[in-house]
Motif scaffolding. Structure first.
Motif, PDB file in Angstrom:
ATOM      1  N   HIS A  86      -0.114 -10.115   8.242  1.00  0.00           N
ATOM      2  CA  HIS A  86       1.466 -10.265   8.769  1.00  0.00           C
ATOM      3  C   HIS A  86       1.536  -9.377   7.890  1.00  0.00           C
ATOM      4  O   HIS A  86       1.865  -8.542   6.833  1.00  0.00           O
ATOM      5  CB  HIS A  86       2.320 -11.475   7.837  1.00  0.00           C
ATOM      6  N   ILE A  87       2.750  -8.095   8.911  1.00  0.00           N
ATOM      7  CA  ILE A  87       3.399  -6.684   8.647  1.00  0.00           C
ATOM      8  C   ILE A  87       4.452  -7.075   8.383  1.00  0.00           C
ATOM      9  O   ILE A  87       6.048  -7.713   8.963  1.00  0.00           O
ATOM     10  CB  ILE A  87       3.237  -5.844   9.334  1.00  0.00           C
TER      11      ILE A  87
ATOM     12  N   LEU B  35       0.655  -1.363  -0.077  1.00  0.00           N
ATOM     13  CA  LEU B  35       0.276  -0.235  -0.217  1.00  0.00           C
ATOM     14  C   LEU B  35       0.615   1.290   0.296  1.00  0.00           C
ATOM     15  O   LEU B  35       0.681   2.478  -0.209  1.00  0.00           O
ATOM     16  CB  LEU B  35      -1.213   0.013   1.379  1.00  0.00           C
ATOM     17  N   TYR B  36       1.971   1.025   0.293  1.00  0.00           N
ATOM     18  CA  TYR B  36       3.057   2.598  -0.423  1.00  0.00           C
ATOM     19  C   TYR B  36       3.640   2.955  -1.263  1.00  0.00           C
ATOM     20  O   TYR B  36       3.793   3.805  -1.755  1.00  0.00           O
ATOM     21  CB  TYR B  36       3.882   1.960   1.029  1.00  0.00           C
TER      22      TYR B  36
ATOM     23  N   ILE C 297      -0.701   0.773  11.295  1.00  0.00           N
ATOM     24  CA  ILE C 297      -0.670  -0.498  11.886  1.00  0.00           C
ATOM     25  C   ILE C 297      -2.137  -0.626  12.306  1.00  0.00           C
ATOM     26  O   ILE C 297      -3.085  -1.022  12.255  1.00  0.00           O
ATOM     27  CB  ILE C 297       0.137  -0.634  13.486  1.00  0.00           C
ATOM     28  N   ALA C 298      -2.373   0.438  12.317  1.00  0.00           N
ATOM     29  CA  ALA C 298      -3.753   0.535  12.622  1.00  0.00           C
ATOM     30  C   ALA C 298      -5.064  -0.178  11.589  1.00  0.00           C
ATOM     31  O   ALA C 298      -6.162  -0.631  11.738  1.00  0.00           O
ATOM     32  CB  ALA C 298      -4.521   1.783  12.949  1.00  0.00           C
ATOM     33  N   GLU C 299      -4.641   0.323  10.361  1.00  0.00           N
ATOM     34  CA  GLU C 299      -4.958  -0.334   9.063  1.00  0.00           C
ATOM     35  C   GLU C 299      -5.227  -1.434   9.067  1.00  0.00           C
ATOM     36  O   GLU C 299      -6.345  -1.741   8.987  1.00  0.00           O
ATOM     37  CB  GLU C 299      -4.634   0.884   8.220  1.00  0.00           C
TER      38      GLU C 299
ATOM     39  N   MET D 216       2.484  -1.733   4.477  1.00  0.00           N
ATOM     40  CA  MET D 216       1.963  -0.764   4.907  1.00  0.00           C
ATOM     41  C   MET D 216       2.412   0.824   4.169  1.00  0.00           C
ATOM     42  O   MET D 216       3.125   0.556   3.512  1.00  0.00           O
ATOM     43  CB  MET D 216       2.189  -1.090   6.563  1.00  0.00           C
ATOM     44  N   ARG D 217       1.212   1.937   4.731  1.00  0.00           N
ATOM     45  CA  ARG D 217       0.779   2.903   3.184  1.00  0.00           C
ATOM     46  C   ARG D 217       2.162   3.689   4.218  1.00  0.00           C
ATOM     47  O   ARG D 217       2.982   4.255   3.377  1.00  0.00           O
ATOM     48  CB  ARG D 217      -0.255   2.826   4.114  1.00  0.00           C
ATOM     49  N   SER D 218       2.425   3.032   5.477  1.00  0.00           N
ATOM     50  CA  SER D 218       4.129   4.011   6.138  1.00  0.00           C
ATOM     51  C   SER D 218       4.451   3.318   6.610  1.00  0.00           C
ATOM     52  O   SER D 218       4.453   2.305   7.533  1.00  0.00           O
ATOM     53  CB  SER D 218       3.287   5.157   6.046  1.00  0.00           C
ATOM     54  N   GLU D 219       5.730   3.525   7.061  1.00  0.00           N
ATOM     55  CA  GLU D 219       6.490   3.175   7.843  1.00  0.00           C
ATOM     56  C   GLU D 219       7.328   3.778   8.509  1.00  0.00           C
ATOM     57  O   GLU D 219       8.126   3.788   9.284  1.00  0.00           O
ATOM     58  CB  GLU D 219       7.605   1.372   7.764  1.00  0.00           C
TER      59      GLU D 219
END
Length: 549
Positions: free
Chosen positions: A277-278, A220-221, A262-264, A251-254
């Motif tokens: 799984h992240i 998503l990034y 993380i919430a998403e 994820m969209r952002s790190e």
């Protein structure tokens, strides 16, 4: 002697009973009953054949210190292999077992083959010259997951079949890539799907899962996945969930949006009812350093709620991606590369583009933190962006734009804090992964580096903990059956390494040096690494997700 009575004998016996006194008849009947009982008991006491006949063992690993993947303490035990399975774990001498081949593991560690849940080996495994996956075998990795970050193939089944036919060095698993699917349906745009388009994407996920994919991956990034809304992702994740799959995400952002991302991810897990799984969890950039505690707290809260949330991590403080993905804002990539190049040269758009790229560069720690790992212009490979800018007599962002115009350049960002790396590594829900990419040493050194640096040198985590988080836990999270443990009945993916010498050799200056210390690597019962050298066999298999009943 077993008591037998024929029909004629029985009749004769019956006649004699009729002529005999009653007491004699009763005595004979009692004797017959006792004899039968004794003889039946004696048959039960006869020794059964051994479960593992000595002559049927193909490989026997003896005298090693066994770390079986369960997290339990090391113990001395022998491991017997027949065909592609582990058939014995214990004391071979007491069982008088022998084998066609005996490997003496005195002073060495015997463990399950490592499983890497995040690699970029899709093209490697499909290439005739790179299908051995030697970089991973030499780290003790016997199974890789690929198709991560949302970048996979549409035809999962065809790729798996190709791997079966041509042979591969390690076992391999494919994920269905959200980016691949979205681009097929919507193209490289920021458009939102209509109802029919969403159904088309769901059908593609269904097909991928039915052909053997283990789950859905997203990046998503990255554009065009970054243009999707959370609800869209949830709908596709539901399809994978119904077929027993996992949701794996970059994820969209790190960085600045780490906690929100993380919430998403947790929301996707909750609403799609799917394990999440992240990938390569981190706190990227100075502005989010030391937020690892908050990130861990969010994941633990989700797990307490019953959401199957986990993550993986590589043991380095530098990340790796493309220079474009590192610096260019996503709005500038709408429409694909052709449109981006137009915007770069558009005098009205360029000032805004440069300004936002400067902000992104700052978030990554500045131009001196970016190392060019790969580029069509080989002159710049191995140099930092600030030095390249000086050489070009341009600002760092302008120099980056020149590189982007030439083609895709890989960049390594030295933008993580060691304290955050250590905090994530100690968590029970964090597995080991490489995210291996060209020019970054993690492709060649991740698993052996973790052993040498964090188990043996720093003693941050124990050996049983590190082995479990590199094997059995990953198999559990990704639902990979009968792998990840040294256990009778499991597939014979077994590694034997030297605790004194096991280590990574790859560096940022020389990123493709093979790891050392793996004496033997056995994949599906075949020796792929012997005395620290690749044997040339292609013992790996294309693994397919079994359809849910």
């Amino acid at each position: 002697m077993i008591f037998r009575v024929g029909v004629r004998s029985a009749l004769d016996l019956a006649k004699s009973f009729m002529r005999a006194p009653l007491r004699l008849v009763i005595a004979v009947l009692i004797a017959i009953t006792i004899s039968t009982i004794v003889q039946t008991a004696s048959l039960r006491l006869l020794p059964y054949p051994k479960a593992v006949p000595a002559e049927q063992l193909d490989i026997l690993v003896i005298h090693g210190k066994l770390v079986d993947g369960s997290g339990k303490k090391p113990r001395t035990a022998d491991v017997g292999i027949r065909g592609d399975r582990i058939v014995f774990v214990g004391d071979a001498r007491k069982q008088n077992l022998t084998a066609a081949r005996v490997i003496d593991a005195t002073g060495l560690i015997v463990a399950p083959g490592f499983i890497d849940p995040h690699t970029h080996t899709l093209s490697d495994l499909s290439d005739a010259k790179r299908k051995s996956n030697e970089a991973y075998l030499m780290q003790g990795v016997t199974t890789v997951v690929t198709g991560n970050d949302g970048g996979s193939v549409i035809n999962i089944g065809e790729t798996l079949q190709k791997w079966d036919q041509q042979g591969i060095g390690t076992n391999a698993i494919l994920l269905a890539g959200f980016g691949t699917i979205r681009t097929r349906v919507l193209g490289p745009t920021d458009a939102q799907p209509t109802g029919p388009q969403l159904e088309e994407m769901k059908a593609l996920v269904t097909r991928a899962m039915d052909e053997g994919a283990f789950g859905l991956s997203t990046g998503l990034y990255y554009a065009p996945q970054s243009y999707s809304k959370t609800d869209e992702v949830i709908e596709l994740a539901k399809v994978a969930a119904l077929r027993g799959g996992i949701y794996d995400t970059h994820m969209r952002s790190e960085s600045a949006g780490l906690l929100e991302a993380i919430a998403e991810t947790i929301r996707i897990g909750r609403e799609a009812k799917i394990p999440v799984h992240i990938s390569h969890i981190k706190a990227l950039g100075p502005e989010v350093w030391n937020r690892s505690d908050q990130a861990i707290k969010l994941i633990k809260q989700a797990r307490a709620e019953g959401i199957e949330a986990s993550a993986c991590q590589y043991p380095y403080t530098a990340s790796g991606t493309s220079l474009q993905a590192s610096l260019v804002p996503r709005w500038a990539e709408v429409g694909g590369r052709r449109e981006l190049l137009k915007r770069i040269d558009d005098p009205e758009i360029r000032p805004r583009l440069i300004k936002e790229m400067e902000e992104n560069l700052k978030g990554r720690g500045g131009a001196e933190s970016l190392l060019i790992a790969d580029s069509p212009n080989r002159e710049f490979v191995g140099k930092r962006l600030n030095l390249i800018a000086q050489q070009m007599n341009k600002t760092p962002v302008e120099a980056a734009l020149e590189l982007i115009k030439v083609g895709t350049s890989g960049a390594i960002s030295f933008n993580m804090n060691e304290k955050d790396v250590r905090r994530f590594m100690k968590e029970k829900f964090v597995t080991t992964c490489s995210d291996g990419s060209t020019g970054h040493p993690r492709k060649y050194g991740t698993f052996t580096r973790k052993l040498r640096e964090y188990v043996y040198t720093q003693k941050l985590v124990s050996l049983p903990f590190a082995v479990r988080n590199s094997s059995a836990l990953t198999a559990e999270i990704f639902r990979i059956p009968e792998r990840g443990l040294i256990r009778e009945g499991y597939f014979a993916d077994v590694i034997v390494f030297d605790p004194q010498t096991v280590s990574d050799r790859a560096t940022y200056e020389q990123p493709e040096l093979l790891a050392k210390g793996m004496r033997y690597v056995i994949v599906n019962g075949r020796v792929a690494v012997e005395n620290g050298t690749y044997t040339g066999v292609f013992a790996g298999r294309a693994l397919r997700k079994k359809k849910s009943s």
